[in-house]
Motif scaffolding. Structure first.
Motif, PDB file in Angstrom:
ATOM      1  N   ALA A 286       0.796  -1.230   0.000  1.00 50.17           N
ATOM      2  CA  ALA A 286       0.000   0.000   0.000  1.00 50.17           C
ATOM      3  C   ALA A 286       0.824   1.274   0.000  1.00 50.17           C
ATOM      4  O   ALA A 286       0.295   2.347  -0.309  1.00 50.17           O
ATOM      5  N   ILE A 358      -6.439  -3.350   4.484  1.00 51.19           N
ATOM      6  CA  ILE A 358      -5.400  -2.800   3.605  1.00 51.19           C
ATOM      7  C   ILE A 358      -5.165  -3.733   2.424  1.00 51.19           C
ATOM      8  O   ILE A 358      -5.055  -3.294   1.267  1.00 51.19           O
ATOM      9  N   GLN A 361      -8.144  -3.796   0.001  1.00 49.64           N
ATOM     10  CA  GLN A 361      -8.203  -2.586  -0.819  1.00 49.64           C
ATOM     11  C   GLN A 361      -7.080  -2.560  -1.856  1.00 49.64           C
ATOM     12  O   GLN A 361      -7.298  -2.237  -3.028  1.00 49.64           O
ATOM     13  N   ALA A 362      -5.861  -2.923  -1.423  1.00 45.32           N
ATOM     14  CA  ALA A 362      -4.706  -2.845  -2.322  1.00 45.32           C
ATOM     15  C   ALA A 362      -4.692  -3.955  -3.359  1.00 45.32           C
ATOM     16  O   ALA A 362      -4.147  -3.770  -4.459  1.00 45.32           O
TER      17      ALA A 362
END
Length: 478
Positions: A286, A358, A361-362
């Motif tokens: 990220a 995280i 999402q990434a």
């Protein structure tokens, strides 16, 4: 109290099932919203979980809980609670405790750190919300001068089965060997490899070594006027360890890999069929070194955040399967330590409570991998590395649409909301520490519940979601 989760989707097939679980005792249930706290009722409550995902609980092969030695930063209770809040059912505690977890009797009461952690729950008087195993230090005192003596810790190895290692009578077995925080030294490497082979343990190596530098060497380090760490410091250890695997057949797992060149070397090693695996961490997926300009010491870690190009190579390595698993490298530090500035602040960030969001999402939201693959990276692959149990939900469900865990033992599961939106606030963390670079991020992907040994141990269910049932016990028998 029993909870019926209605309409869950199985993580692999998407088939809908209902799940019935008992809650843990009120003193052991971590109920974030208060919807279940203190309830000892025998009644069954129902929760609508339509669209939510049921998966095997995550496993993290790389955490630092600072207990014993630095419990102002974290302790076993807060570390395990943070893990449960992040959807983890099993963690591996790395050996940079104080004193080091090397099997020597260096505690004030004459015990070893391994014995201290073996007895922790008994002394505490209750079970912790996640299972934990131990990683023994590769060298005495983690000083890199002399290998640790397996006779000091062999009794804590798991029982042996014909097809690999599985935890046996030892409650918290030693499942790996490492000097994490630093690479196994050249001086001890061959001896450590021999010990690893003799005991059946993988070497987990911190694949990076440098004598100076604070952040990645590049434009950002030059702009800030601080000494940089060349990317070659990672590649040097990766190549050395690959050669060890080639030469001796030792199982080598490379920790928190972060550079394009290292991933390329690992690809070639895998093509050659060598016993080499690797992990990366959510922050390398990220963030990059450009984020240090804004985040300062909150983005200081070892290995350091690398270039934007290296971050893109890390995403590519996840996509093509070079990366075997994702580990947090959960590393708690105090506020005052991280406030010491980029040069003086210690390396490391916490990650257990943000890892799923995280990574979702990434990797998933951005289209790099599927959600199913993310579960494999966070659950199945770490279990394979360490030889720990994983719950096969599909096998449990078979053709039924109801999983009644009140009749079973040992299941470790997590209920996930892949679309759940929330804002990262370190003030809400269960960890003692707040050293996260993701403070204030708006993220998608939420852990709603964690199940250990077939009992609900962590819940984010709200009172509005939990509805009482008058149907009684018979309604839940499939």
């Amino acid at each position: 109290m029993r909870i019926r989760f209605q309409g869950l989707r199985l993580w692999r097939t998407g088939r809908r099932v209902d799940l019935v679980v008992d809650t843990a005792a009120a003193t052991e249930l971590i109920d974030e919203t208060g919807a279940l706290a203190g309830s000892e009722s025998a009644a069954t409550s129902t929760v609508d979980m339509s669209g939510m995902v049921l998966a095997p609980a995550f496993q993290d092969p790389h955490v630092h809980f600072r207990d014993p030695g630095q419990v102002d930063k974290e302790d076993m209770v807060t570390g395990c609670t943070a893990a449960a809040a992040g959807g983890y059912g099993q963690v591996l505690i790395l050996p940079n405790t104080e004193p080091a977890m090397d099997g020597q009797a260096r505690m004030d009461d004459g015990r070893t750190v391994i014995e201290y952690l073996q007895d922790y729950e008994e002394k505490l008087g209750r079970s912790l919300p996640v299972h934990y195993a131990l990683c023994v230090a590769a060298s005495k005192d983690r000083a890199g001068q002399e290998p640790s003596n397996p006779d000091d810790w062999r009794v804590h190895l798991p029982s042996r089965e014909p097809h690999g290692s599985r935890p046996g009578a030892v409650a918290h077995p030693v499942l790996a060997i490492s000097d994490d925080g630093s690479a196994v030294t050249d001086r001890t490497l061959d001896d450590v490899a021999r010990i690893a082979r003799d005991t059946g343990l993988p070497i987990l190596d911190h694949c990076e070594h440098h004598e100076s530098g604070f952040i990645n060497e590049g434009e950002v380090s030059r702009r800030l006027g601080v000494a940089g760490v060349p990317a070659s410091t990672e590649l040097d250890i990766v190549q050395r360890d690959i050669e060890l695997a080639r030469r001796t057949g030792t199982r080598v797992h490379l920790q928190h890999v972060s550079t394009a060149a290292a991933f390329q070397a690992i690809r070639r090693a895998k093509e050659e069929g060598l016993p080499v695996t690797c992990e990366t961490a959510p922050h390398y997926l990220a963030l990059c070194d450009e984020d240090v300009l804004e985040l300062g010491a909150m983005a200081k870690m070892n290995p350091p955040l690398r270039s934007r190009s290296d971050r893109e190579s890390t995403l590519e390595a996840v996509a093509d399967g070079t990366v075997d698993m994702i580990a947090t490298d959960h590393a708690p530090h105090t506020v005052s330590e991280k406030a010491g500035g980029l040069v003086k602040a210690p390396n490391g960030i916490i990650g257990l409570e943000t890892a799923y969001a995280i990574c979702n999402q990434a990797l998933v939201e951005s289209g790099v991998i599927s959600h199913q693959r993310l579960v494999e990276l966070m659950s199945l692959a770490p279990a394979e590395l360490l030889g720990t149990a994983i719950t096969d939900i599909e096998d449990m469900a078979q053709d039924r649409n109801l999983l009644d865990l009140t009749k079973s033992e040992g299941a470790g599961l997590v209920v996930l909301d892949p679309a759940g939106e929330w804002t990262v606030d370190a003030g809400d963390f269960h960890s003692k520490a707040s050293n996260t670079p993701f403070q204030g991020w708006e993220v998608r992907g939420r852990v709603l519940a964690t199940i250990k040994d077939s009992r609900l141990v962590f819940s984010r269910l709200t009172s509005g979601q939990v509805k009482g049932s008058k149907e009684g016990r018979q309604a839940w028998i499939g």
